[in-house]
Design a protein around this motif. Structure first.
Motif, mmCIF file in Angstrom:
data_model
loop_
_atom_site.group_PDB
_atom_site.id
_atom_site.type_symbol
_atom_site.label_atom_id
_atom_site.label_comp_id
_atom_site.label_asym_id
_atom_site.label_seq_id
_atom_site.Cartn_x
_atom_site.Cartn_y
_atom_site.Cartn_z
ATOM 1 N N GLY A 48 5.378 12.159 21.896
ATOM 2 C CA GLY A 48 5.223 12.696 23.241
ATOM 3 C C GLY A 48 3.953 13.501 23.418
ATOM 4 O O GLY A 48 2.940 13.199 22.772
ATOM 5 N N VAL A 49 4.027 14.497 24.294
ATOM 6 C CA VAL A 49 2.850 15.313 24.602
ATOM 7 C C VAL A 49 3.076 16.750 24.149
ATOM 8 O O VAL A 49 4.197 17.239 24.115
ATOM 9 C CB VAL A 49 2.531 15.294 26.111
ATOM 10 C CG1 VAL A 49 2.127 13.884 26.557
ATOM 11 C CG2 VAL A 49 3.703 15.797 26.936
ATOM 12 N N THR A 50 1.974 17.422 23.798
ATOM 13 C CA THR A 50 2.084 18.818 23.367
ATOM 14 C C THR A 50 0.886 19.606 23.887
ATOM 15 O O THR A 50 -0.081 19.021 24.357
ATOM 16 C CB THR A 50 2.229 18.895 21.824
ATOM 17 O OG1 THR A 50 2.510 20.247 21.445
ATOM 18 C CG2 THR A 50 0.964 18.439 21.105
ATOM 19 N N ASP A 51 0.982 20.942 23.845
ATOM 20 C CA ASP A 51 -0.084 21.809 24.368
ATOM 21 C C ASP A 51 -0.372 21.508 25.833
ATOM 22 O O ASP A 51 -1.520 21.565 26.276
ATOM 23 C CB ASP A 51 -1.384 21.638 23.562
ATOM 24 C CG ASP A 51 -1.297 22.305 22.212
ATOM 25 O OD1 ASP A 51 -0.593 23.320 22.109
ATOM 26 O OD2 ASP A 51 -1.915 21.799 21.258
ATOM 27 N N LEU A 52 0.664 21.199 26.575
ATOM 28 C CA LEU A 52 0.516 20.924 28.006
ATOM 29 C C LEU A 52 0.787 22.215 28.777
ATOM 30 O O LEU A 52 1.873 22.775 28.691
ATOM 31 C CB LEU A 52 1.528 19.846 28.421
ATOM 32 C CG LEU A 52 1.626 19.549 29.907
ATOM 33 C CD1 LEU A 52 0.381 18.805 30.386
ATOM 34 C CD2 LEU A 52 2.879 18.716 30.200
ATOM 35 N N LYS A 53 -0.219 22.693 29.521
ATOM 36 C CA LYS A 53 -0.027 23.920 30.319
ATOM 37 C C LYS A 53 0.497 23.532 31.686
ATOM 38 O O LYS A 53 0.013 22.560 32.286
ATOM 39 C CB LYS A 53 -1.354 24.657 30.483
ATOM 40 C CG LYS A 53 -2.031 25.031 29.190
ATOM 41 C CD LYS A 53 -1.277 26.091 28.423
ATOM 42 C CE LYS A 53 -1.992 26.425 27.119
ATOM 43 N NZ LYS A 53 -2.193 25.255 26.233
ATOM 44 N N TYR A 54 1.456 24.295 32.190
ATOM 45 C CA TYR A 54 2.078 23.937 33.452
ATOM 46 C C TYR A 54 2.637 25.200 34.127
ATOM 47 O O TYR A 54 3.232 26.035 33.450
ATOM 48 C CB TYR A 54 3.213 22.938 33.176
ATOM 49 C CG TYR A 54 3.411 21.950 34.289
ATOM 50 C CD1 TYR A 54 2.716 20.746 34.311
ATOM 51 C CD2 TYR A 54 4.272 22.246 35.341
ATOM 52 C CE1 TYR A 54 2.889 19.845 35.346
ATOM 53 C CE2 TYR A 54 4.444 21.353 36.382
ATOM 54 C CZ TYR A 54 3.753 20.146 36.381
ATOM 55 O OH TYR A 54 3.919 19.261 37.410
ATOM 56 N N VAL A 76 3.448 30.821 33.538
ATOM 57 C CA VAL A 76 2.661 29.689 33.062
ATOM 58 C C VAL A 76 3.202 29.282 31.695
ATOM 59 O O VAL A 76 3.278 30.109 30.798
ATOM 60 C CB VAL A 76 1.182 30.069 32.948
ATOM 61 C CG1 VAL A 76 0.389 28.983 32.268
ATOM 62 C CG2 VAL A 76 0.610 30.355 34.339
ATOM 63 N N THR A 104 5.947 21.177 25.099
ATOM 64 C CA THR A 104 5.982 20.004 24.229
ATOM 65 C C THR A 104 7.159 19.161 24.691
ATOM 66 O O THR A 104 8.270 19.678 24.835
ATOM 67 C CB THR A 104 6.168 20.424 22.758
ATOM 68 O OG1 THR A 104 5.042 21.207 22.366
ATOM 69 C CG2 THR A 104 6.270 19.218 21.835
ATOM 70 N N MET A 105 6.922 17.894 24.975
ATOM 71 C CA MET A 105 7.993 17.007 25.445
ATOM 72 C C MET A 105 7.954 15.737 24.607
ATOM 73 O O MET A 105 6.875 15.173 24.415
ATOM 74 C CB MET A 105 7.750 16.618 26.908
ATOM 75 C CG MET A 105 7.594 17.820 27.835
ATOM 76 S SD MET A 105 7.052 17.304 29.502
ATOM 77 C CE MET A 105 8.607 16.717 30.159
ATOM 78 N N SER A 106 9.105 15.299 24.124
ATOM 79 C CA SER A 106 9.090 14.098 23.289
ATOM 80 C C SER A 106 10.378 13.304 23.415
ATOM 81 O O SER A 106 11.391 13.810 23.889
ATOM 82 C CB SER A 106 8.855 14.476 21.817
ATOM 83 O OG SER A 106 9.927 15.267 21.353
ATOM 84 N N ILE A 125 4.641 13.476 32.115
ATOM 85 C CA ILE A 125 4.064 14.330 33.157
ATOM 86 C C ILE A 125 4.713 14.022 34.502
ATOM 87 O O ILE A 125 4.992 14.925 35.295
ATOM 88 C CB ILE A 125 2.533 14.090 33.268
ATOM 89 C CG1 ILE A 125 1.883 13.990 31.883
ATOM 90 C CG2 ILE A 125 1.881 15.156 34.134
ATOM 91 C CD1 ILE A 125 1.825 15.247 31.131
#
Lengths: 267, 267, 267, 267
Positions: C20-26, C41, C45-47, C63
C-alpha cells in the motif's frame, strides 16, 4: 510574594540576541488564496532580545500572547503579535517563526481526479526597533529527470523526487507593507521549474502523461534553481529570494543540490 | 564519445552560489587533542560555485576528491581538499561541511569510572578566490537547573537536559592560518556554563555529587549563553562565535532557548 | 486501452502480507470527548494483502477511498473505510495506521491559566476476513523525578521530561464492537503515573506547585510503567495494553526506559 | 552507606518485560566478511527483565558491561555480553539492539571507480532463560523503475530510490548456534531484487549502464519483496525473514510499500 528572579539585574554586560521558546506545537488557522480558512498544526519559535542589564525573560508570556491570537497567524496578523510581544516582554525586537503543513487541492492532469497535497511552509516575522521583516518559505516536491542520463543512454533516464525550497521577501508597497505573495504562487513557480509536478492522486492516463512530460523536460538541479530564479527576478513584487533544489538521486544514496540567493538591486 | 551536457554553455545569465552533493555518508578520521586518530562516520555536504555561462557541475568529482583524502578530514587538511575541489571543478569557490559524532573518554567525578561520551561536531571550510574561512561547531549536553523554580519552591527545583551549541572562528595567526581551537576546549567551556556536566557512566556516589552540584549552581538559558560568551570573549584566539542553549524543559512539552552571536571588534 | 499490469497474474507463488501507501499526509477530523470536532494533520499508512496470483495493487485506490471519507477518521468510521478498501482492492485483509497530533486545553494547577497542549496519537485498524482489530496509542510527556537521586542527596534531585507511551485494545462489548476508550482517559492515566504533569503554560505560582509536586512524588521509569499497568489492569474495558516510559535523563546523554505488554487472562 | 532504593522490594506484583538504557551512542568494531575490523558508531538499546518483587534496575551496569567489551560487538561476542548482563543484573532475560552504519567498498559497473557506500544495519540479540535469539537487519537503497509507467508510456518511465529492508534469523546448526549470515550477502540479495543497484560513485559510462539496466528491469514494490523472499526461501540457512520495500515515488509526495514475513515450515 514570590521573588522575580528574571526581572533582577545582571552585571555581565552581555546582551542576548534572541531568547524565547522553541518546538512549541500549536493549532493555527491560515488564510488561503481562495479566502477560506485552513486549520493546520504549527511548530513555533518565538523570541525577543534581552538587554544586558536584565537577568531573564518571562517565558510564559510568549504563550499568553499567542493564545490571545490563536484564531489566526498570517502575514497580516503577525505584525500585531510581534508588537504585542515587544510590549509585554519590554523588548526592542521580537521574532516569530511558524512552520506548518499546508494543503492544496490538486487536480490530476488527464483524469481530473482530485485530492489534497501537503506542502511544508513557514513564515518568519521580525520587528526590530522601527523596522520590520517578513519572509515566506515553501518546500515543493517535484519530479526531476536527469538530462545527462537521457542524453547518454539509448533509452530511459534516471529520475527522482526533487525538493525545491523557495524563500522570499516582498518589495515594500506605497504604505510600507511588504507586497503580498501567496504560497500558491510559489508552489506554481517551483512546479513549473522541474521536469513535472508531483501529484497526490494519479490514474493510469495521468501516470502516462507525467512520465512523458518528465522525459520531454529534463532538468539538472542547476536548471531547477535557475528556472526559479529567472521567474522570481522578473516578478517586481520580489525584493529578495533564496532558492534551493535537492534531488534525492535514484542512482545514488546521497543527494545533489544547488542554491542561489539574490537581492533586487536598488534602482 | 558521450556528450558532456554539464560542460555545455548556459545563456540564462544566472550564476549559482553553491552546487554539489549533500547527505553523503563517509567514514572519516579525526585527530584528537591527545594526537591520536579517531575513526568516526561523517555526513558531508560539498559544493562549488557555478559561473553563469556553465550549464552544470560534474558531481562525481566531489566523491573522487574526497576519496583521495579519505584517511583524514581535519582543520589542517581541509584547505588542501578545498583547493583541489576548486581546481578539479574549475570553480572560484568551494565549501565543505562535515558533521560527525566525536567521542571523549569521561571520568565520573567521585568514583572515577570511565566511559566514552558522544558529542555532535562539525567543521565548515570555505575558500572563495584568495580568501578562506573555517568554522568549528560543537553541541554539548549539560544539566540545567532552573533558578526561578529553586527560589520560589520550599524544596526541589526542576532541571533538565540542556544542549549548548557553540560555533567559533579563530583569529588569524602571523602566517595567516586561523588559530587552532580544540573540540575538547569548547566542550569544557559549555560544561562549565551549565548547572552540571552530563556523564555517560555515574555510580551512586557520582549521582549524589552531580545532583547537589546542579542544585548549588542554578542557571537560566540566558545564563548559559552569557557564561559561554564571557569565556569566549576573554579568549584572544576567538574571532567570532555563535552560542545557543536549548533547555528541554522538564515541566513543559516545548523548549526554552537563547542565542548570542558576536564578532571581536577590530582594534 | 492501456494495459493493466497490476492486474496480470504472477507465478512466483508468494503472497504479500501488506502492500500500500505510507508517509501520506492528509488533513483529518477527529472527534474529541466533548463531542466537538478537532481538525488536525495526519500521517497515514494504508495497506491490503495481495494473494500470490496477483502481480500488483492499484495504489491510487487507497487515496480515492480516503478522499471519500476525508471528513472523519475515527474509531467509529474506520471499520467502514477498511471494508471499502477490501472491496475496492479485492483483498482479504486491510489495515490503516493514522498518526496525528491531538490538542487538549490544559488548565494550570494554581493560576488556572489555560493553553492547548499537543499529544502524539495513533489509531491502527485492521480487518482480516471476518475478524477485526483496533488499537489506540497515545504518547504523553510528564515530569519524572529520580527517587534514588532524592534519597542519596542532601538536597535537590535530578528530574527530566519523560515520555509515557500507552497502546490499548478494548474488550469486546455485547454487540461485538471494542469498548470505547478516549485519548483523554489515557492522557490522565499517564499523567498520574509520573512525578507531575507537564503543562503548556505555567505562571510562577504554578511552577512552584509542580516543582514541589514532583519532589514529593519521585518515580523510576519502572514505577511509571507499573503505575500505568496497575490502572489499566483494573479497568475492565481494557483487553490488552503495551506501556513504555522513556526518561530523557538530565544527568546522561542517553535515556532510560521500561516496557510492559499485557493481555487480560480469559475467564 | 548510601541507601540502595533500586534493590528494595516492590509489592505491586507487576513484572517488567524490559528495563534498561536506550539512545546510547557508542564507538564499536564490527567484523566484516574479509575478516577485517570496521570501526563505526552505534546507537544501542540494552535491557533486562525485572521480576515483580524488585523495585528497580541498576542502569549504570549496562554501560559497565558494554565498556568491558567495547572492542567488539558481533554475532559471535553478543552471547557473552548477554550472559554477563543477566548475571550482573540478576535477571532471567537480556536483550541488546545495536544499530550502525556499515560501509562497503563499491565498484562502478563500467569504469571500475570505487568508493565506500553506507548501509544501515542492526543486530538484535536476546537470551531468555535457556533459549536465545539473534536477528540481523540491513537496509539497502536500490533503484526501482515502475513497470506500469514503462508499459503505458511511449517513452521514459518513472523511477526512484527504493529502500529494501531485510531482517533474518538463521537456522540452528548442529552445535546449536544460528547459521552465520553476512551483511554482504543480504546487500547482494536486495540489490539483485530491484531494477539496478545504487552506487556511491558513477562516471558517465556507468550512469549510461545503470540507466539502461533499470529500464530493462522494471519492478513494482511487490516484485522487490517477492524477489527477495524467493531468494531467502531457497537459502537453507534462513529460518525466518521479514522483508519490506519502500519506494520514494518520484511522481508522488508519499511512498509505496510492501512487506512479507515468513518462517521456514518445520519438516
Amino acid at each position: 510574594m514570590m521573588v522575580d528572579l528574571q526581572g533582577s539585574p545582571d552585571d555581565r554586560k552581555i546582551a542576548i540576541d534572541q531568547v524565547g521558546v522553541t518546538d512549541l506545537k500549536y493549532p493555527i488557522v491560515i488564510l488561503d488564496r481562495l479566502h477560506e480558512k485552513q486549520q493546520t498544526v504549527a511548530s513555533l519559535t518565538m523570541s525577543v532580545n534581552l538587554p544586558h542589564h536584565f537577568k531573564g525573560t518571562h517565558m510564559s508570556r510568549f504563550i499568553e500572547v499567542l493564545s490571545e491570537h490563536r484564531g489566526e497567524v498570517t502575514m497580516r496578523t503577525l505584525p500585531t503579535v510581534l508588537k504585542q510581544l515587544k510590549a509585554v516582554l519590554e523588548a526592542e525586537s521580537a521574532r516569530i517563526e511558524v512552520r506548518f503543513p499546508y494543503f492544496l487541492e490538486r487536480v490530476a492532469p488527464v483524469s481530473g481526479a482530485t485530492a489534497p497535497m501537503d506542502y511544508d511552509c513557514w513564515f518568519i516575522g521580525e520587528v526590530n526597533g522601527g523596522s520590520d521583516d517578513f519572509l515566506l518559505g515553501v518546500r515543493v516536491p517535484v519530479t526531476s529527470l536527469c538530462p545527462c542520463s537521457k542524453a547518454i543512454s539509448d533509452y530511459g533516464a534516471h529520475n527522482q523526487r526533487g525538493l525545491v525550497t523557495i524563500e522570499v521577501r516582498g518589495e515594500r508597497e506605497a504604505e510600507g507593507h511588504p507586497a503580498l505573495i501567496w504560497i500558491e504562487e510559489l508552489v506554481a513557480v517551483a512546479e513549473t521549474s522541474g521536469s513535472a509536478p508531483v501529484y497526490p492522486l494519479l490514474k493510469r492516463a495521468d501516470e502516462r502523461h507525467v512520465t512523458m512530460q518528465a522525459y520531454d523536460n529534463p532538468v539538472f538541479v542547476e536548471d531547477m534553481v535557475r528556472n526559479v530564479a529567472s521567474k522570481l527576478q522578473s516578478d517586481d513584487r520580489i525584493a529578495w529570494f533564496r532558492v534551493e533544489a535537492v534531488n534525492q538521486e535514484s542512482i545514488h544514496n546521497h543527494s545533489a543540490f544547488a542554491r542561489i540567493e539574490w537581492k533586487r538591486p536598488s534602482v
